[in-house]
Scaffold this active site. Structure first.
Site, PDB file in Angstrom:
ATOM      1  CE  LYS A 272      -3.204   5.669  -1.233  1.00 41.12           C
ATOM      2  NZ  LYS A 272      -4.258   6.263  -2.080  1.00 41.12           N
TER       3      LYS A 272
ATOM      4  CE1 TYR B 179      -3.754   2.497   0.892  1.00 39.30           C
ATOM      5  CE2 TYR B 179      -2.093   3.430   2.349  1.00 39.30           C
ATOM      6  CZ  TYR B 179      -3.306   3.531   1.695  1.00 39.30           C
ATOM      7  OH  TYR B 179      -4.062   4.671   1.842  1.00 39.30           O
TER       8      TYR B 179
END
Length: 244
Positions: free
Chosen positions: A154, A150
């Site tokens: 980002k 994750y």
């Protein structure tokens, strides 16, 4: 306030959390908003909150045909789009050694591929003065145990904004990243767990979790002409978590 009067906005992941709060804030400031998401029940409930100046389109940002259908709806009904909040995202915990191809593919498909094509397919409908906002995260700046996939998505989102600010030279279209910290959303509470998430909020300099409405206020700033000299930037709404 009417900073967004007459504007048309698209918000992906708009059925709940930060997306829904941002859609509401955009409408409060005068915009007409299309919310886009995978779950019809969330979209239906969101429309009850948002009222007549909102429209819902069901689909996934990882499905290019769904995005085509979204923007064809916007083109047919509104003629163009002024604001794109590429907010849809997903994530799950897995330490190095336990990461699966399925987790990697799902997370990158939604968080990176989804952002790229949400924006690219909007461009023919945008003109000078348009604002593109990408939802980032403090995890893109920090090492986060068990959350590397994750976090990597980002970090990728942050660089997309830097690169696209160069690609968009001369168009009058701006692109910026909005990076929340620990914010009280159902998704975050489900992924992290309520107790651990409250502890994370308590560790920030402000000593609490953020509320989606606080991130929405920053989204409205980036959507409006108040941020007209900002592009390629990252705006943190994180209680100071990634700033110290």
């Amino acid at each position: 306030m009417d900073r967004l009067a007459g504007k048309t906005a698209v918000v992906t992941g708009g059925g709940s959390g930060i997306g829904l709060a941002s859609a509401k804030r955009f409408i409060d400031e005068g915009a007409f908003v299309y919310i886009f998401g995978r779950r019809q029940e969330l979209l239906d409930t969101a429309l009850q909150t948002l009222g007549d100046n909102a429209r819902a389109v069901r689909g996934s940002v990882s499905d290019l045909a769904d995005l085509d259908r979204l923007y064809e709806t916007v083109r047919a009904e509104r003629g163009g789009v002024d604001i794109v909040l590429a907010n849809a995202g997903t994530g799950s915990f897995a330490p190095l050694g336990a990461i699966t191809p399925e987790q990697y593919e799902q997370t990158f498909d939604i968080n990176v591929k989804g952002v790229i094509f949400t924006v690219q397919k909007a461009l023919p409908l945008m003109k000078a003065g348009g604002s593109i906002i990408l939802t980032g995260s403090t995890t893109g700046e920090m090492g986060t145990p068990q959350f590397s996939v994750y976090s990597a998505t980002k970090a990728a989102v942050r660089n997309l904004a830097r690169s696209w600010a160069q690609d968009l030279r001369g168009t009058g279209i701006r692109v910026n990243v909005l990076s929340p910290g620990p914010t009280r959303t159902d998704l975050a509470l489900d992924v992290v767990g309520a107790e651990a998430f409250e502890e994370l909020g308590a560790s920030t300099p402000l000593g609490r979790l953020g509320n989606p409405s606080e991130t929405a206020g920053a989204a409205a700033f980036l959507a409006s002409d108040d941020s007209s000299y900002m592009t390629g930037s990252e705006l943190f709404v994180d209680g100071g978590l990634a700033q110290i």
